[in-house]
Design a protein around this motif. Structure first.
Motif, PDB file in Angstrom:
ATOM      1  N   ILE A 189      12.430  10.155 -10.366  1.00 54.94           N
ATOM      2  CA  ILE A 189      11.688  11.325 -10.855  1.00 54.94           C
ATOM      3  C   ILE A 189      11.805  12.471  -9.858  1.00 54.94           C
ATOM      4  CG2 ILE A 189       9.383  12.217 -11.416  1.00 54.94           C
ATOM      5  CD1 ILE A 189       8.699   9.398 -12.475  1.00 54.94           C
ATOM      6  N   LEU A 190      11.854  12.139  -8.571  1.00 54.61           N
ATOM      7  CA  LEU A 190      12.018  13.187  -7.559  1.00 54.61           C
ATOM      8  C   LEU A 190      13.359  13.896  -7.728  1.00 54.61           C
ATOM      9  CD1 LEU A 190      10.589  11.369  -4.397  1.00 54.61           C
ATOM     10  CD2 LEU A 190       9.401  12.902  -5.990  1.00 54.61           C
ATOM     11  N   ASP A 191      14.401  13.150  -8.071  1.00 54.38           N
ATOM     12  CA  ASP A 191      15.703  13.768  -8.338  1.00 54.38           C
ATOM     13  C   ASP A 191      15.603  14.755  -9.495  1.00 54.38           C
ATOM     14  OD1 ASP A 191      16.780  12.115  -6.367  1.00 54.38           O
ATOM     15  OD2 ASP A 191      17.432  10.597  -7.810  1.00 54.38           O
ATOM     16  N   GLU A 192      14.824  14.376 -10.517  1.00 54.75           N
ATOM     17  CA  GLU A 192      14.671  15.255 -11.681  1.00 54.75           C
ATOM     18  C   GLU A 192      13.884  16.513 -11.317  1.00 54.75           C
ATOM     19  OE1 GLU A 192      16.238  14.740 -14.460  1.00 54.75           O
ATOM     20  OE2 GLU A 192      17.020  12.804 -13.737  1.00 54.75           O
ATOM     21  N   ILE A 193      12.913  16.381 -10.432  1.00 55.04           N
ATOM     22  CA  ILE A 193      12.144  17.545  -9.981  1.00 55.04           C
ATOM     23  C   ILE A 193      13.058  18.515  -9.250  1.00 55.04           C
ATOM     24  CG2 ILE A 193      10.328  18.311  -8.397  1.00 55.04           C
ATOM     25  CD1 ILE A 193       8.817  15.715  -9.094  1.00 55.04           C
ATOM     26  N   VAL A 194      13.911  17.973  -8.390  1.00 51.69           N
ATOM     27  CA  VAL A 194      14.860  18.824  -7.667  1.00 51.69           C
ATOM     28  C   VAL A 194      15.845  19.467  -8.636  1.00 51.69           C
ATOM     29  CG1 VAL A 194      16.685  18.844  -5.930  1.00 51.69           C
ATOM     30  CG2 VAL A 194      14.617  17.480  -5.548  1.00 51.69           C
ATOM     31  N   ALA A 195      16.355  18.670  -9.591  1.00 51.76           N
ATOM     32  CA  ALA A 195      17.327  19.195 -10.559  1.00 51.76           C
ATOM     33  C   ALA A 195      16.723  20.309 -11.413  1.00 51.76           C
ATOM     34  CB  ALA A 195      17.832  18.068 -11.456  1.00 51.76           C
ATOM     35  N   ALA A 196      15.413  20.254 -11.627  1.00 53.11           N
ATOM     36  CA  ALA A 196      14.724  21.298 -12.397  1.00 53.11           C
ATOM     37  C   ALA A 196      14.363  22.503 -11.536  1.00 53.11           C
ATOM     38  CB  ALA A 196      13.464  20.722 -13.030  1.00 53.11           C
ATOM     39  N   ASP A 197      14.841  22.504 -10.283  1.00 55.81           N
ATOM     40  CA  ASP A 197      14.537  23.575  -9.328  1.00 55.81           C
ATOM     41  C   ASP A 197      13.032  23.721  -9.142  1.00 55.81           C
ATOM     42  OD1 ASP A 197      15.279  25.485  -7.463  1.00 55.81           O
ATOM     43  OD2 ASP A 197      15.266  27.125  -8.922  1.00 55.81           O
ATOM     44  N   TYR A 198      12.348  22.575  -9.172  1.00 56.19           N
ATOM     45  CA  TYR A 198      10.907  22.475  -8.887  1.00 56.19           C
ATOM     46  C   TYR A 198      10.047  23.202  -9.924  1.00 56.19           C
ATOM     47  CZ  TYR A 198      12.981  20.926  -4.547  1.00 56.19           C
ATOM     48  OH  TYR A 198      13.743  20.254  -3.628  1.00 56.19           O
ATOM     49  N   ALA A 199      10.604  23.478 -11.100  1.00 54.98           N
ATOM     50  CA  ALA A 199       9.837  24.141 -12.161  1.00 54.98           C
ATOM     51  C   ALA A 199       9.064  23.089 -12.946  1.00 54.98           C
ATOM     52  CB  ALA A 199      10.772  24.921 -13.073  1.00 54.98           C
ATOM     53  N   ALA A 253       9.105  20.590   0.235  1.00 49.66           N
ATOM     54  CA  ALA A 253       8.587  19.905   1.422  1.00 49.66           C
ATOM     55  C   ALA A 253       7.810  18.652   1.032  1.00 49.66           C
ATOM     56  CB  ALA A 253       7.698  20.857   2.220  1.00 49.66           C
ATOM     57  N   LEU A 254       7.049  18.723  -0.050  1.00 48.85           N
ATOM     58  CA  LEU A 254       6.270  17.566  -0.497  1.00 48.85           C
ATOM     59  C   LEU A 254       7.170  16.482  -1.088  1.00 48.85           C
ATOM     60  CD1 LEU A 254       3.250  19.528  -1.961  1.00 48.85           C
ATOM     61  CD2 LEU A 254       3.168  17.951  -0.023  1.00 48.85           C
ATOM     62  N   VAL A 255       8.250  16.882  -1.742  1.00 50.15           N
ATOM     63  CA  VAL A 255       9.230  15.905  -2.228  1.00 50.15           C
ATOM     64  C   VAL A 255       9.849  15.167  -1.038  1.00 50.15           C
ATOM     65  CG1 VAL A 255      11.517  15.662  -3.278  1.00 50.15           C
ATOM     66  CG2 VAL A 255       9.742  16.972  -4.445  1.00 50.15           C
ATOM     67  N   ALA A 256      10.177  15.909   0.021  1.00 50.07           N
ATOM     68  CA  ALA A 256      10.746  15.270   1.213  1.00 50.07           C
ATOM     69  C   ALA A 256       9.769  14.268   1.806  1.00 50.07           C
ATOM     70  CB  ALA A 256      11.119  16.338   2.243  1.00 50.07           C
ATOM     71  N   ARG A 257       8.492  14.601   1.841  1.00 51.28           N
ATOM     72  CA  ARG A 257       7.482  13.661   2.341  1.00 51.28           C
ATOM     73  C   ARG A 257       7.425  12.418   1.454  1.00 51.28           C
ATOM     74  NH1 ARG A 257       2.354  13.665   4.824  1.00 51.28           N
ATOM     75  NH2 ARG A 257       1.992  15.910   4.800  1.00 51.28           N
ATOM     76  N   ASN A 258       7.474  12.647   0.151  1.00 51.20           N
ATOM     77  CA  ASN A 258       7.404  11.540  -0.805  1.00 51.20           C
ATOM     78  C   ASN A 258       8.583  10.583  -0.600  1.00 51.20           C
ATOM     79  OD1 ASN A 258       6.627  11.528  -4.405  1.00 51.20           O
ATOM     80  ND2 ASN A 258       6.743   9.859  -2.951  1.00 51.20           N
ATOM     81  N   ARG A 259       9.776  11.133  -0.377  1.00 53.08           N
ATOM     82  CA  ARG A 259      10.943  10.284  -0.142  1.00 53.08           C
ATOM     83  C   ARG A 259      10.740   9.433   1.116  1.00 53.08           C
ATOM     84  NH1 ARG A 259      14.933  11.713  -3.696  1.00 53.08           N
ATOM     85  NH2 ARG A 259      15.210  13.914  -4.250  1.00 53.08           N
ATOM     86  N   ALA A 260      10.111  10.008   2.118  1.00 52.03           N
ATOM     87  CA  ALA A 260       9.868   9.258   3.352  1.00 52.03           C
ATOM     88  C   ALA A 260       8.916   8.085   3.099  1.00 52.03           C
ATOM     89  CB  ALA A 260       9.295  10.188   4.420  1.00 52.03           C
ATOM     90  N   VAL A 261       7.945   8.274   2.212  1.00 52.00           N
ATOM     91  CA  VAL A 261       7.023   7.177   1.890  1.00 52.00           C
ATOM     92  C   VAL A 261       7.764   6.071   1.146  1.00 52.00           C
ATOM     93  CG1 VAL A 261       4.852   6.538   0.768  1.00 52.00           C
ATOM     94  CG2 VAL A 261       5.066   8.780   1.852  1.00 52.00           C
ATOM     95  N   ALA A 311       0.828  -1.198   0.000  1.00 51.91           N
ATOM     96  CA  ALA A 311       0.000   0.000   0.000  1.00 51.91           C
ATOM     97  C   ALA A 311       0.867   1.254   0.000  1.00 51.91           C
ATOM     98  CB  ALA A 311      -0.926  -0.010   1.215  1.00 51.91           C
ATOM     99  N   ALA A 312       1.953   1.237   0.776  1.00 53.74           N
ATOM    100  CA  ALA A 312       2.843   2.400   0.830  1.00 53.74           C
ATOM    101  C   ALA A 312       3.512   2.652  -0.512  1.00 53.74           C
ATOM    102  CB  ALA A 312       3.900   2.205   1.918  1.00 53.74           C
ATOM    103  N   LEU A 313       3.864   1.571  -1.218  1.00 53.88           N
ATOM    104  CA  LEU A 313       4.503   1.759  -2.525  1.00 53.88           C
ATOM    105  C   LEU A 313       3.525   2.396  -3.505  1.00 53.88           C
ATOM    106  CD1 LEU A 313       7.068   1.400  -4.122  1.00 53.88           C
ATOM    107  CD2 LEU A 313       6.306  -0.895  -4.757  1.00 53.88           C
ATOM    108  N   GLY A 314       2.263   1.969  -3.476  1.00 59.01           N
ATOM    109  CA  GLY A 314       1.261   2.610  -4.315  1.00 59.01           C
ATOM    110  C   GLY A 314       1.125   4.092  -3.992  1.00 59.01           C
ATOM    111  N   GLU A 315       1.132   4.415  -2.693  1.00 61.65           N
ATOM    112  CA  GLU A 315       1.054   5.812  -2.275  1.00 61.65           C
ATOM    113  C   GLU A 315       2.267   6.600  -2.758  1.00 61.65           C
ATOM    114  OE1 GLU A 315       1.122   8.352   1.921  1.00 61.65           O
ATOM    115  OE2 GLU A 315       0.401   6.282   1.929  1.00 61.65           O
ATOM    116  N   ALA A 316       3.460   5.997  -2.642  1.00 64.79           N
ATOM    117  CA  ALA A 316       4.685   6.690  -3.078  1.00 64.79           C
ATOM    118  C   ALA A 316       4.636   6.996  -4.570  1.00 64.79           C
ATOM    119  CB  ALA A 316       5.908   5.829  -2.748  1.00 64.79           C
ATOM    120  N   PHE A 317       4.238   5.999  -5.384  1.00 67.26           N
ATOM    121  CA  PHE A 317       4.148   6.216  -6.826  1.00 67.26           C
ATOM    122  C   PHE A 317       3.138   7.316  -7.151  1.00 67.26           C
ATOM    123  CE2 PHE A 317       5.473   1.586  -8.050  1.00 67.26           C
ATOM    124  CZ  PHE A 317       6.781   1.884  -7.728  1.00 67.26           C
TER     125      PHE A 317
END
Length: 290
Positions: free
Chosen positions: A253-263, A216-224, A156-162
């Motif tokens: 994908i989260l790494d790519e979001i960070v690399a794009a400076d969240y744009a 902040a939401l990316v950090a939460r996602n990493r925790a999931v 269930a957590a993996l589904g939430e993370a995706f």
């Protein structure tokens, strides 16, 4: 249409509409692929009824019809539609409980009238039916080396993370459809509201408040993802390469979001081909040489 042909139709639907997902299924053992394609086929049909309805059709009526079709499936009747026939066979073979599919339909109904989510708790209600239950449906198909109930919270957590990753990657696209799948109270903590997000989408402008909220939401996602990861070891060994690959590439994908400076409100980030091929190649080798 024969049952074998029905499963093959589901395979072709998966290959056409979920190309990356289909490639991941090639990492699965042959025993697990038909059921995986059938479950995808059912979900695709329902999702299209909501997001891509035929001209003149009523999405709410379509969802009511799918609920009635579930009555047939769980009464042991074989639907005439080939995708649903393969789906019904998968449900019976793997003894999948109806509540997983009722929860999925509930979340699809939410998409008909819910346009934003005030809190993460409310969003989790949606994600349970739209994503967590997908992981739970797949558990019996993938197989486990521990009691299934031990693996359930991780699936269930993996589904939430995706799903969270999808929401972060697709925030601009979702907003163009009139939806915001990010908790309003957590955005507001950084001074972000729908109006500011709509301004960014419309103008291509960026704003420090949006970047901070997304960080902040990316950090939460990493925790999931961290919460979900131990569940991979509980799967059957021949199922792990596929799930590990999906886990690695989606988290990237989260790494790519960070690399794009969240744009991400005016463009869609993606993991590069070199990285995708490298991760997939390692998984294929692991499957060939366990």
């Amino acid at each position: 249409m024969s049952l074998r042909a029905a499963y093959d139709l589901c395979r072709r639907i998966t290959a056409r509409h979920g190309r990356t997902y289909y490639l991941a299924t090639l990492l699965l053992p042959a025993r697990a692929r038909p059921a995986t394609h059938a479950l995808y086929g059912f979900a695709r049909c329902v999702d299209d009824a909501v997001d891509n309805p035929r001209p003149g059709s009523d999405p709410a009526a379509a969802l009511a019809e799918y609920s009635r079709l579930l009555d047939d499936v769980f009464a042991g009747r074989r639907p005439a539609d080939p995708v649903l026939a393969a789906f019904a066979d998968t449900v019976r073979r793997h003894d999948l409980p109806r509540e997983l599919f009722d929860a999925f339909l509930h979340s699809m109904r939410m998409d008909l009238h819910v346009r934003d989510y005030p809190t993460y708790a409310r969003l989790r209600e949606y994600m349970y039916g739209s994503a967590c239950v997908i992981g739970l449906q797949m558990l019996p198909v993938l197989g486990t080396v521990a009691p299934r109930e031990e693996a359930t919270p991780y699936a269930a957590a993996l589904g939430e993370a995706f799903q969270l990753t999808n929401f972060l990657r697709d925030v601009g696209e979702d907003l163009r459809r009139g939806r915001v799948y990010l908790p309003a109270d957590e955005l507001a903590a950084f001074g972000v509201d729908r109006e500011l997000l709509e301004w960014s989408v419309a103008t291509g402008g960026t704003d420090r408040r949006i970047r901070r909220a997304l960080a902040a939401l990316v950090a939460r996602n990493r925790a999931v993802y961290r919460r979900a990861e131990p569940g991979i070891a509980l799967l059957r060994k021949d199922s792990r390469p596929c799930v590990r690959t999906a886990f690695t590439l989606y988290r990237a994908i989260l790494d790519e979001i960070v690399a794009a400076d969240y744009a991400v409100l005016h463009r869609r980030v993606a993991v590069g081909k070199v990285r995708r091929f490298a991760v997939s190649g390692r998984a294929f080798l692991a499957r060939l040489h366990p």
